[in-house]
Write a protein that holds these residues in place. Structure first.
Motif, short mmCIF file in Angstrom:
data_model
loop_
_atom_site.label_atom_id
_atom_site.label_comp_id
_atom_site.label_asym_id
_atom_site.label_seq_id
_atom_site.Cartn_x
_atom_site.Cartn_y
_atom_site.Cartn_z
N UNK A 1 49.25 34.76 31.67
CA UNK A 1 49.12 35.33 33.00
C UNK A 1 49.77 36.71 33.02
N UNK A 2 49.16 37.71 33.66
CA UNK A 2 49.77 39.04 33.70
C UNK A 2 51.07 39.05 34.49
N UNK A 3 51.92 40.01 34.21
CA UNK A 3 53.13 40.19 35.00
C UNK A 3 52.75 40.62 36.40
N UNK B 1 46.16 39.75 41.92
CA UNK B 1 47.62 39.79 41.95
C UNK B 1 48.08 41.18 42.36
N UNK B 2 49.34 41.26 42.79
CA UNK B 2 49.94 42.55 43.12
C UNK B 2 50.66 43.08 41.89
N UNK B 3 50.50 44.38 41.68
CA UNK B 3 51.05 45.03 40.49
C UNK B 3 51.82 46.27 40.91
N UNK C 1 54.87 39.56 50.45
CA UNK C 1 53.56 38.89 50.43
C UNK C 1 52.86 39.00 49.08
N UNK C 2 53.44 39.74 48.16
CA UNK C 2 52.80 39.97 46.88
C UNK C 2 53.13 38.91 45.85
N UNK C 3 52.34 38.90 44.78
CA UNK C 3 52.53 37.97 43.68
C UNK C 3 51.19 37.60 43.07
N UNK C 4 51.15 36.44 42.43
CA UNK C 4 49.89 35.91 41.91
C UNK C 4 49.17 35.21 43.04
#
Length: 417
Positions: free
Chosen positions: A115-117, A145-147, A123-126
């Motif tokens: 899974x990417x970082x 996802x949020x990056x 509210x962010x994440x996977x």
């Protein structure tokens, strides 16, 4: 754990009001908007065609469908989305950045690797997970996802092949054109269309005082050159389909499919009618159910029933020619998240109904539609936890994910006899 539900009890919902904390599209106090305010949540929703329209669809539905809630799994950390593989195994995302798999009804204790970082903040994440319609051939799954960092972050879409144990060959196929500050309004729901293109909801970037290019970032929802505040349509490799509505429009992003959205957290496609439905967070009230069509403008923030968290109106306009009115407006807010259209046979009286989860209302709203796509009635189904996702499983049953530190997977089952 089984909990039987008497539908007759739910008919009293129109008279119930409970005090709840408005959390927009976020989870718990750590991810809530900084200016959240307490409001009284109402079971009854306004259905609005204009600012002075008479509410319709505000009756609580009466149904003969008896069902029970069954807790299938516990111990999920803020689960966000779920998707079934052809073999019946279930993928579940956890917002902190883990992809889990449920095999034969049992949650594998080891998260899927590869899974990417992610930028797991507020509210962010996977967020969403989606399985390619031809997964049996290509083994592709998709993640949103949020990056980035607090000062510069964006929504990304990645795809990878899944060998049953790990993600391989991960590739970022799309990222939002502009970075933004803080951790609000990532959108992120994915829906596949029959032509194997996908719709993806992208949030408007956040609440005041968050700005972009010297103005409130939410105004990007009306900027066709920006991805913020849009539903985008992509080919499965992330490219723009050549029949997208703004491909030949000067200074418009070719991936834009619809615009004028604040933060869509529920998105579904009805294979029987070909309609796309979304549930969208307002600010202080003004949550919406929309029938979304290609090329249309849904008004935010020029037209809205929302109010500022700090008080006062965002705009005095509730409707405008050239902008599409919502089918339902929920004020006070339910914070809708997760949306499914029921097409199965296990609940005969529910076929063709929408099921919308609520984070603040802590329920699922069953929304009955007529043949023209108008809302006839609504029925609240109490869950007692923040509802993040609602899906129909391959077994024809309805599944619910609750957004809690000890989140649950809940299943609705018919009561025999």
């Amino acid at each position: 754990m089984n909990t039987s539900i008497s539908i007759d009890c739910l008919k009293k919902g129109a008279a119930i009001a409970v005090t709840l904390l408005i959390t927009s599209c976020s989870f718990t106090s750590a991810s809530s908007d900084s200016s959240n305010a307490s409001q009284t949540a109402s079971i009854v929703a306004e259905t609005s065609a204009s600012s002075d329209s008479t509410p319709a669809g505000n009756q609580v539905a009466v149904t003969t469908q008896d069902f029970q809630k069954v807790t299938v799994l516990e111990g999920l950390e803020h689960p966000w989305s779920m998707a079934w593989l052809p073999d019946g195994n279930l993928l579940i995302t956890e917002r902190p950045g883990r992809l889990r798999i449920v095999r034969n009804g049992t949650l594998d204790p080891t998260p899927i690797s590869g899974v990417p970082e992610v930028f797991a903040f507020k509210q962010g994440g996977l967020m969403d997970v989606s399985v390619h319609p031809r997964f049996a051939e290509n083994r592709l799954i998709y993640l949103t996802y949020s990056d980035g960092t607090r000062d510069a972050n964006r929504t990304r879409i990645a795809r990878a092949t899944f060998d049953g144990q790990a993600l391989q060959n991960l590739q970022v196929i799309f990222e939002v054109s502009q970075t933004k500050f803080d951790g609000q309004h990532f959108g992120s729901r994915i829906v596949w269309l029959p032509d194997n293109t996908m719709l993806v909801a992208i949030g408007d970037g956040g609440n005041p005082p968050v700005e972009l290019e010297g103005d409130l970032i939410r105004k990007q929802a009306q900027n066709l050159s920006s991805h913020l505040g849009k539903i985008i349509r992509l080919n499965d490799d992330g490219s723009a389909p050549q029949d997208n509505p703004f491909v030949n429009t000067e200074n418009a992003a070719p991936v834009v499919w619809s615009y004028g959205h604040r933060n869509i957290q529920g998105l579904t496609f009805d294979p029987e009618t070909g309609r796309v439905w979304s549930t969208e967070h307002g600010a202080r009230g003004g949550d919406e159910l929309n029938w979304v069509k290609a090329g249309e403008n849904y008004g935010w923030p020029v037209v809205t029933h929302s109010r500022e968290y700090s008080g006062g109106e965002i705009t005095q306009e509730r409707s405008r020619p050239g902008m599409v009115d919502p089918k339902v407006v929920w004020t006070p807010a339910t914070a809708p998240s997760g949306l499914a259209i029921y097409t199965g046979d296990r609940f005969a009286s529910w076929k063709g109904d929408l099921f919308a989860g609520g984070l603040v209302s802590r329920d699922v709203r069953r929304i009955e539609l007529d043949e023209s796509g108008n809302v006839v009635t609504q029925e609240p189904i109490d869950i007692g936890q923040r509802v993040r996702d609602v899906r129909q499983g391959p077994d024809g049953l309805l599944y619910i994910l609750t957004d809690e530190p000890d989140g649950q997977l809940i299943r609705f089952e018919p009561v025999s006899g």
